[in-house]
Write a protein that holds these residues in place. Sequence first.
Motif, PDB file in Angstrom:
ATOM      1  N   TYR A  77     -33.412 -13.440  55.886  1.00  0.00           N
ATOM      2  CA  TYR A  77     -31.996 -13.809  55.767  1.00  0.00           C
ATOM      3  C   TYR A  77     -31.146 -12.601  55.386  1.00  0.00           C
ATOM      4  CZ  TYR A  77     -27.685 -15.754  53.934  1.00  0.00           C
ATOM      5  OH  TYR A  77     -26.355 -16.007  53.692  1.00  0.00           O
ATOM      6  N   SER A 131     -30.131 -10.644  58.266  1.00  0.00           N
ATOM      7  CA  SER A 131     -29.463 -11.393  59.332  1.00  0.00           C
ATOM      8  C   SER A 131     -27.992 -11.009  59.447  1.00  0.00           C
ATOM      9  CB  SER A 131     -29.568 -12.898  59.064  1.00  0.00           C
ATOM     10  OG  SER A 131     -28.768 -13.268  57.942  1.00  0.00           O
ATOM     11  N   GLU A 132     -27.423 -11.291  60.602  1.00  0.00           N
ATOM     12  CA  GLU A 132     -26.007 -11.037  60.827  1.00  0.00           C
ATOM     13  C   GLU A 132     -25.148 -11.917  59.921  1.00  0.00           C
ATOM     14  OE1 GLU A 132     -22.549  -9.424  62.354  1.00  0.00           O
ATOM     15  OE2 GLU A 132     -24.638  -8.752  62.500  1.00  0.00           O
ATOM     16  N   GLU A 133     -25.599 -13.122  59.669  1.00  0.00           N
ATOM     17  CA  GLU A 133     -24.848 -14.040  58.806  1.00  0.00           C
ATOM     18  C   GLU A 133     -24.650 -13.448  57.421  1.00  0.00           C
ATOM     19  OE1 GLU A 133     -25.685 -18.363  56.776  1.00  0.00           O
ATOM     20  OE2 GLU A 133     -25.918 -18.213  58.955  1.00  0.00           O
ATOM     21  N   ARG A 139     -22.470  -9.873  57.504  1.00  0.00           N
ATOM     22  CA  ARG A 139     -21.037  -9.935  57.756  1.00  0.00           C
ATOM     23  C   ARG A 139     -20.250 -10.538  56.595  1.00  0.00           C
ATOM     24  NH1 ARG A 139     -22.183 -14.287  61.796  1.00  0.00           N
ATOM     25  NH2 ARG A 139     -21.590 -16.278  60.852  1.00  0.00           N
ATOM     26  N   ARG A 183     -28.019 -22.246  51.543  1.00  0.00           N
ATOM     27  CA  ARG A 183     -27.565 -21.465  52.696  1.00  0.00           C
ATOM     28  C   ARG A 183     -28.743 -20.761  53.379  1.00  0.00           C
ATOM     29  NH1 ARG A 183     -22.785 -18.736  53.880  1.00  0.00           N
ATOM     30  NH2 ARG A 183     -21.781 -20.580  53.005  1.00  0.00           N
ATOM     31  N   TRP A 230     -30.021 -21.604  57.139  1.00  0.00           N
ATOM     32  CA  TRP A 230     -30.157 -20.540  58.146  1.00  0.00           C
ATOM     33  C   TRP A 230     -31.549 -20.571  58.773  1.00  0.00           C
ATOM     34  CZ3 TRP A 230     -33.599 -16.405  58.125  1.00  0.00           C
ATOM     35  CH2 TRP A 230     -33.375 -15.413  59.070  1.00  0.00           C
TER      36      TRP A 230
END
Length: 361
Positions: free
Chosen positions: A68, A71-73, A76, A137, A141
């Motif tokens: 996680y 990850s891009e989530e 960003r 979260r 994900w």
Amino acid sequence: MRIRLKGINWTEKRLADGSMRTYYYAWRGGPKLPGKPGDAAFIAAYNAAIAEKAAPAEGVLQVIVDAYQQSEEFLRLADRTRRDYIGKIKLIEREYGDLPLAALSARGMRGEFLDWRDALAKSSHRQADYAWTVLARILSWALNREKIDANPCEDGGRLYSGSRAEFIWTHDNEEAFLKSAPAHLHLPFLLALWTGQRQGDLLRLPWSAYDGTHIRLRQSKTRKKVIVPVGAPLKIVLDAAKAVRVGPIMLTSTDKTPWTSDGFRSSWKKACVKAGIKELTFHDLRGTAVTRLAIAGATDIEIATITGLKLGSVETILDEHYLSREVEIANHGQAKRVRHEARTKSQTGSQTGKKRPGRKK
């Protein structure tokens, strides 16, 4: 070149011929390393041992947590948000890093996580909720990417139910702050009050964002572009500050350098104490901006456009937090109705007072 290898453990043993020999280990209780520090084989063996130790076993929650964070989530997220998440992730790793992923689907796992959250709540309900949110979260994900079969933290509810409903800067608060606060804190106050933007975005705001009539910025948290019309009271202060600016950033401390977040919070707190203002925060200026816009008759869409808040967030602020106790809103709305009905009755009366044309015989 001398290389320091962290955690190296060593022991000395006397050999049969009476001489002493040193044995090196990657860490206390770790694998024995060949040769001596500095040897190529020694360093290679050390690095291999550390890598094997660091790598989590397959099929445990730590693998998901690590993925996680790559990850891009996660990447960003705003810098401040990532730092806050990392603090909560450390709590998760400490407690559940070695938890088998298969256990997430087991009966009772949700209760286990809730017990963990409740234990954290003994120190702070707000921070316990935050830790739960971060865990939920991460699991959400992973579930969306089919890395796990269940998310037992979904819809966990909140322990903290605090509201900022009463924490609105009144005009008296505003006057008290501006009267006693140092001059270099006036512009931050008025920027927040008239733009409804977050502290972090305002502290980074360059003069190039202001063209004399509007402020243009991209919000760090949402990455949303916002164009804020500058009201006359703010424009006066902005133009005066721009005329004597010493750098590219709008808001600076007493030494004319950009604020750090911690430095600003410290100075702001001292100014509030001096002004006799209790419980109100800089963040409350955002809700105050929303409230004052609503009192002035701005629509929810107009407020959302100015502040960069989502329309649903504006409605939530107005409905649940700020306007429930705002008498001015009720007075403003009722006055609108009185004026409207007065105009309507006047028009109706003028029409009924006219003689109707007679019918021709």
